[in-house]
Design a protein around this motif. Sequence first.
Motif, short mmCIF file in Angstrom:
data_model
loop_
_atom_site.label_atom_id
_atom_site.label_comp_id
_atom_site.label_asym_id
_atom_site.label_seq_id
_atom_site.Cartn_x
_atom_site.Cartn_y
_atom_site.Cartn_z
N ILE A 153 130.42 -20.55 -5.31
CA ILE A 153 130.97 -21.32 -4.21
C ILE A 153 132.30 -20.68 -3.85
CG2 ILE A 153 131.92 -23.56 -3.51
CD1 ILE A 153 129.96 -24.82 -5.60
N LEU A 154 132.54 -20.52 -2.57
CA LEU A 154 133.79 -19.95 -2.07
C LEU A 154 134.52 -21.04 -1.29
CD1 LEU A 154 135.53 -17.35 -1.70
CD2 LEU A 154 134.23 -16.95 0.41
N THR A 155 135.80 -21.25 -1.61
CA THR A 155 136.62 -22.19 -0.85
C THR A 155 137.82 -21.45 -0.29
OG1 THR A 155 137.88 -22.84 -2.84
CG2 THR A 155 135.97 -24.21 -2.25
N CYS A 156 138.32 -21.92 0.85
CA CYS A 156 139.54 -21.33 1.41
C CYS A 156 140.46 -22.45 1.86
CB CYS A 156 139.24 -20.34 2.52
SG CYS A 156 138.56 -21.04 4.01
N SER A 157 141.75 -22.14 1.81
CA SER A 157 142.75 -23.19 1.96
C SER A 157 143.90 -22.77 2.87
CB SER A 157 143.31 -23.53 0.57
OG SER A 157 144.44 -24.35 0.65
N GLU A 158 144.60 -23.77 3.35
CA GLU A 158 145.81 -23.54 4.13
C GLU A 158 146.92 -22.92 3.28
OE1 GLU A 158 147.00 -27.02 6.29
OE2 GLU A 158 145.14 -27.05 7.44
N ASP A 159 146.75 -22.89 1.95
CA ASP A 159 147.76 -22.25 1.08
C ASP A 159 147.64 -20.73 1.07
OD1 ASP A 159 145.60 -21.70 -0.61
OD2 ASP A 159 146.28 -22.99 -2.24
N GLY A 160 146.68 -20.18 1.84
CA GLY A 160 146.52 -18.73 1.92
C GLY A 160 145.68 -18.13 0.81
N THR A 161 144.94 -18.98 0.08
CA THR A 161 144.08 -18.46 -0.98
C THR A 161 142.62 -18.81 -0.73
OG1 THR A 161 144.24 -20.41 -2.42
CG2 THR A 161 145.90 -18.68 -2.73
N ALA A 162 141.77 -17.94 -1.24
CA ALA A 162 140.33 -18.21 -1.33
C ALA A 162 140.01 -18.22 -2.82
CB ALA A 162 139.53 -17.15 -0.60
N LYS A 163 139.19 -19.15 -3.23
CA LYS A 163 138.82 -19.24 -4.64
C LYS A 163 137.31 -19.13 -4.77
CE LYS A 163 142.78 -21.84 -6.31
NZ LYS A 163 143.24 -20.93 -7.34
N LEU A 164 136.89 -18.36 -5.76
CA LEU A 164 135.49 -18.18 -6.08
C LEU A 164 135.18 -19.00 -7.32
CD1 LEU A 164 132.92 -16.59 -5.27
CD2 LEU A 164 133.65 -14.83 -6.89
N TRP A 165 134.17 -19.84 -7.23
CA TRP A 165 133.81 -20.77 -8.31
C TRP A 165 132.40 -20.48 -8.78
CZ3 TRP A 165 137.77 -24.32 -9.19
CH2 TRP A 165 138.69 -24.48 -8.17
N ASP A 166 132.16 -20.67 -10.07
CA ASP A 166 130.82 -20.62 -10.61
C ASP A 166 130.18 -21.98 -10.33
OD1 ASP A 166 128.91 -21.31 -13.04
OD2 ASP A 166 128.97 -19.13 -12.84
N ALA A 167 129.05 -22.00 -9.64
CA ALA A 167 128.44 -23.27 -9.24
C ALA A 167 127.92 -24.08 -10.42
CB ALA A 167 127.31 -23.01 -8.23
N GLU A 168 127.51 -23.42 -11.49
CA GLU A 168 126.97 -24.14 -12.64
C GLU A 168 128.08 -24.69 -13.53
OE1 GLU A 168 124.08 -23.40 -16.46
OE2 GLU A 168 123.64 -22.34 -14.58
N GLU A 191 139.44 -28.52 -7.89
CA GLU A 191 140.90 -28.61 -7.78
C GLU A 191 141.51 -27.24 -8.02
OE1 GLU A 191 142.30 -31.45 -6.94
OE2 GLU A 191 140.54 -32.74 -7.19
N GLY A 192 142.67 -26.99 -7.43
CA GLY A 192 143.36 -25.74 -7.70
C GLY A 192 144.12 -25.20 -6.50
N ALA A 211 133.76 -23.56 -12.87
CA ALA A 211 135.03 -22.92 -13.20
C ALA A 211 135.44 -21.96 -12.10
CB ALA A 211 134.91 -22.17 -14.52
N CYS A 212 136.74 -21.86 -11.87
CA CYS A 212 137.27 -20.87 -10.93
C CYS A 212 137.21 -19.52 -11.61
CB CYS A 212 138.70 -21.22 -10.53
SG CYS A 212 139.42 -20.05 -9.36
N ILE A 213 136.56 -18.55 -10.98
CA ILE A 213 136.42 -17.23 -11.60
C ILE A 213 137.27 -16.17 -10.90
CG2 ILE A 213 134.20 -17.69 -12.68
CD1 ILE A 213 132.81 -16.38 -10.36
N ALA A 214 137.81 -16.50 -9.72
CA ALA A 214 138.70 -15.55 -9.04
C ALA A 214 139.49 -16.28 -7.96
CB ALA A 214 137.91 -14.42 -8.40
#
Length: 82
Positions: free
Chosen positions: A35-50, A17-18, A53-56
């Motif tokens: 894990i990298l996610t990208c969204s229609e909100d114009g952001t990409a989020k970098l997550w720690d897979a273990e 979520e985020g 947590a969102c790290i960036a």
Amino acid sequence: SAKLWCAEHGICLHSFEGHQDKVRAACFSPSGARILTCSEDGTAKLWDAESRACIATMSVEIGALTSCCFSPNGQRAITHAL
């Protein structure tokens, strides 16, 4: 949100979520550690897979992000916007 699934049993392990709009793409780093996610909100989020947590969070000002992927060595990521 993006969801992490157990491929063997079809069980949702976690919901990332985020983002403020639809998540259009997600990918694992080559090592599987991020894990990298990208969204229609114009952001990409970098997550720690273990820890999951969102790290960036990376923002673009050119529109919705529609795809993303890591470089083969995992040191860079690329996104595509509409």
